[in-house]
Design an enzyme around this catalytic site. Structure first.
Site, mmCIF file in Angstrom:
data_model
loop_
_atom_site.group_PDB
_atom_site.id
_atom_site.type_symbol
_atom_site.label_atom_id
_atom_site.label_comp_id
_atom_site.label_asym_id
_atom_site.label_seq_id
_atom_site.Cartn_x
_atom_site.Cartn_y
_atom_site.Cartn_z
ATOM 1 N N ASP A 209 16.015 53.416 51.505
ATOM 2 C CA ASP A 209 15.731 52.908 50.169
ATOM 3 C C ASP A 209 15.968 51.394 50.178
ATOM 4 O OD1 ASP A 209 15.396 52.848 47.295
ATOM 5 O OD2 ASP A 209 17.571 52.736 47.158
ATOM 6 N N ASP B 92 20.632 55.678 47.307
ATOM 7 C CA ASP B 92 21.781 55.624 46.409
ATOM 8 C C ASP B 92 21.483 56.095 44.996
ATOM 9 O OD1 ASP B 92 21.833 52.581 44.637
ATOM 10 O OD2 ASP B 92 20.181 53.224 45.890
ATOM 11 N N ASP C 40 16.382 58.828 44.451
ATOM 12 C CA ASP C 40 16.423 59.128 45.887
ATOM 13 C C ASP C 40 16.864 60.560 46.168
ATOM 14 O OD1 ASP C 40 15.784 56.452 46.633
ATOM 15 O OD2 ASP C 40 17.872 55.880 46.251
#
Length: 661
Positions: A339, A543, A547
């Site tokens: 990410d 995080d 996600d």
């Protein structure tokens, strides 16, 4: 940005149904396992101190009962379904050890199985609770506007497509829809992961559960509560968790065949000599010896100590790995998806560029002081970044008067007797209007091409400077990307909901070439599934709430601990507690070291078991010698696995990642 959702609707009852039963059973199992562990911890020192067996014997008996009833019951249940599993085998082996005086060994086996089973049950229950808790992000009520112009407060699940709702400043959006009227900035980090609020005006899409800023919005509902993006995230996490193929430890993979083989062989060892006239006591003793030396105690300990030692070592260095199975899986990683916001970056905007315009008479410090003074009363994240930058330089701020915040545009205030406006270039500048405007537009375009968020500053209506706001890249991001690429043989993929320009700029800085930007949660899942179908066991590092589905769908998922959402932390298989990104490749290397030790231990255990079994079948293996050989192999593999407890093992794992480059 993609806005299409998965077609299959989610049933509301399935999304919100409580799992109290699962949680209660998990807690009960944990209490029994803890009781067994405490009883073992009390009995062992008494036995080693030479205290009479009347003191520690009952403690061991209680340990057997506390830790053995649950796996024993599970084994009997499986037996009723005409299957044998390792749970029942372990209980039989533990009781067999106790029957010939090896009470300590049996109790240790009981404690290991009870503890691992309880940890797995607790992790499952907590994840289920966290997934359902995600629905709390969406408000329970919304303000529906009626045809006669009046308002009515209704439950969000009663909203239907076509309804119009009013979202006041500071409220969470009650349903997925499109803005009919109004302007504001909406924090939709939970859905897209974008680090900054997004300006919304007529025609823009908004999502349930996102947080409205200072403006009021009238929103037309386009999706029901059960089909909203937030509900789809819940459904995707649950579906991925349930359908994800379970990876088991070696002993679990072969438990059915091993269990059947061992039981059958033990019966044959007992029955065949008896059928040829051997004495009952001799046949029983030979069969008991066979069961002890063939029991998989050493195999279980061959697998668990290296993995548990690696877990403990990783935990001391800031990585929480949730189970031995996860530690084993980490080493099999063949691809990594990262990410952007909060993972490769710190997730906090900062002032990266100060560009006073020629002819404005301002220095960088003076431009920052002027902007910070006007922004000081604002709670916008960009305003906080500007004020923090001024404080970091020790700049004294003038008092702002007549402060006004215009949603989607910016702020205006009187500073030192002059009107200062700070906001988005697209809303405050007119291309081709004048030299100052032309210069400001050029600088803003340059900054945005570099992945910055541009903020223009006007004094008495004339542009005087442009600021560039950026999310800070983690210092170890580029090094981590390089090491992950070396370990897996391919450069990591960047998966982000942020805009393509910002994603491409950051990817270039850290050395990532495969960039997927503007993604919604289901798009991240699709990207991970694509990798898995190509035969690449994929690790996802993220995080945010957005996600979580990808973390659940991946072969392994790692969450960043400090800023990670509750859902991401619970869904992930491991957590980087101190947000040190460089620990990710190290824990992969540590897992691979643990896997190598497991293989070593399995070879040692197999050699001992095979040798003792052959001796017992071909010759006459004395029971004490059989027990000594069996326990000796158990001790050897146990001590070999404990090598990974040392800090040196972590340092060597880190060196492995450097050497792989």
């Amino acid at each position: 940005m993609p806005t299409t959702l998965l077609e299959r609707p989610a049933a509301p009852s399935a999304l919100v149904a409580p799992r109290r039963k699962t949680r209660v059973l998990a807690l009960t199992e944990a209490r029994w396992a803890l009781a067994a562990l405490l009883l073992f911890a009390i009995a062992l020192p008494l036995q080693l101190a030479g205290v009479t067996a009347w003191a520690w014997g009952p403690l061991y008996a209680l340990c057997y009962a506390a830790g053995g009833w649950e796996p024993g019951w599970a084994g009997l249940t499986a037996l009723r379904e005409k299957t044998l599993d390792v749970d029942l085998l372990m209980i039989v082996a533990a009781l067999g050890a106790a029957a010939i005086g090896q009470v300590l060994d049996g109790a240790l086996l009981i404690v290991i199985f009870a503890t691992s089973g309880a940890l797995e049950a607790l992790a499952t229950a907590r994840t289920a609770d966290s997934v359902r808790g995600l629905l709390d992000l969406a408000p329970s009520t919304a303000t529906r506007l009626l045809d006669d112009g009046t308002e009515a407060t209704v439950a969000t699940e009663l909203l239907t497509v076509g309804d119009t709702v009013l979202v006041r400043p500071g409220e969470r959006v009650g349903a997925d829809g499109r803005v009919l009227d109004g302007a504001s900035e909406v924090d939709q980090a939970t859905i897209t992961g974008e680090p900054l609020p997004v300006a919304k005006q007529e025609g823009d899409e908004v999502f349930a559960g996102t947080l409205n800023g200072a403006g009021a919005l009238r929103v037309r509902v386009e999706r029901g509560a059960s089909d909203s993006v937030i509900a789809r995230i819940v459904a995707m996490v649950e579906e991925a968790s349930e359908t994800k193929a379970p990876t088991q430890l070696f002993i679990e993979k072969v438990e059915q065949r091993y269990s059947l083989g061992m039981v059958t062989a033990t019966l044959l060892v007992f029955a065949i000599p008896l059928a040829f006239g051997a004495a009952l006591s001799g046949s029983l003793l030979r069969a008991m010896t066979f069961m002890i030396v063939a029991s998989p105690c050493a195999v279980v300990l061959a697998t668990m100590p290296p993995l548990l030692s690696a877990i403990a070592n990783a935990g001391r260095h800031g990585v929480l790995v949730k189970s031995a199975v996860v530690m084993e899986q980490l080493g099999g990683t063949k691809a990594v998806a990262l990410d952007k916001t909060g993972t490769l970056t710190e997730g906090t905007p900062r002032v990266a560029d100060l560009r006073p315009l020629a002819g404005s008479g301002l220095t960088e410090d003076r431009l920052l002081a002027l902007t910070a003074a006007a922004e000081h009363p604002s709670e916008h994240p960009l305003a906080r970044a500007v004020v923090d930058a001024a404080h970091a330089r020790g700049t004294a701020l003038a008092v702002a008067e007549e402060f006004v915040s215009t949603p989607g545009v910016g702020v205006t205030a009187v500073v030192e007797g002059r009107k200062v406006t700070v906001g988005a270039p697209a809303r405050l500048l007119e291309r081709g209007r004048g030299a100052a405007e032309t210069s400001a537009v050029a600088i803003a375009d340059e900054l945005e091409d570099a992945g910055r968020t541009a903020v223009v500053v006007l004094r008495d209506g004339t542009p005087v400077g442009v600021l560039g706001i950026a999310d800070r890249l983690r210092p170890d991001a580029a090094e981590t990307v390089a090491r992950l690429g070396a370990l897996t043989g391919r450069t990591p993929i960047l998966l982000t909901g942020d805009n393509p320009r910002a994603a491409a700029r950051l990817a270039a800085e850290v050395g990532i070439t495969d960039v997927r930007a503007g993604l919604l949660p289901q798009d991240k899942v699709a990207a991970v599934t694509e990798q898995e179908r190509a035969g690449r066991r994929t690790m996802v590092v993220g995080d945010g709430v957005n996600d979580a589905p990808a973390l659940a769908a991946a072969h392994t998922g790692i969450a960043m601990g400090r800023a990670g959402s509750d859902l991401a932390l619970e869904t992930a298989d491991a957590v980087v507690v101190r947000d040190e990104l460089a620990t990710v490749p190290t824990v992969i290397a540590l897992s691979r070291r643990a896997r190598r030790l497991v293989v070593q231990n399995l070879v040692i255990a197999s050699v001992f078991i095979t040798g003792l079994v052959v001796w017992d079948l071909v010759g006459h293996l004395p029971l004490p010698l059989g027990v000594l050989g069996h326990e000796g192999s158990t001790v050897i593999v146990g001590l070999n696995g404990l090598r990974l407890l040392r800090d040196a093992a972590w340092r060597r794992a880190g060196a492995d990642t450097a050497a792989a480059r």
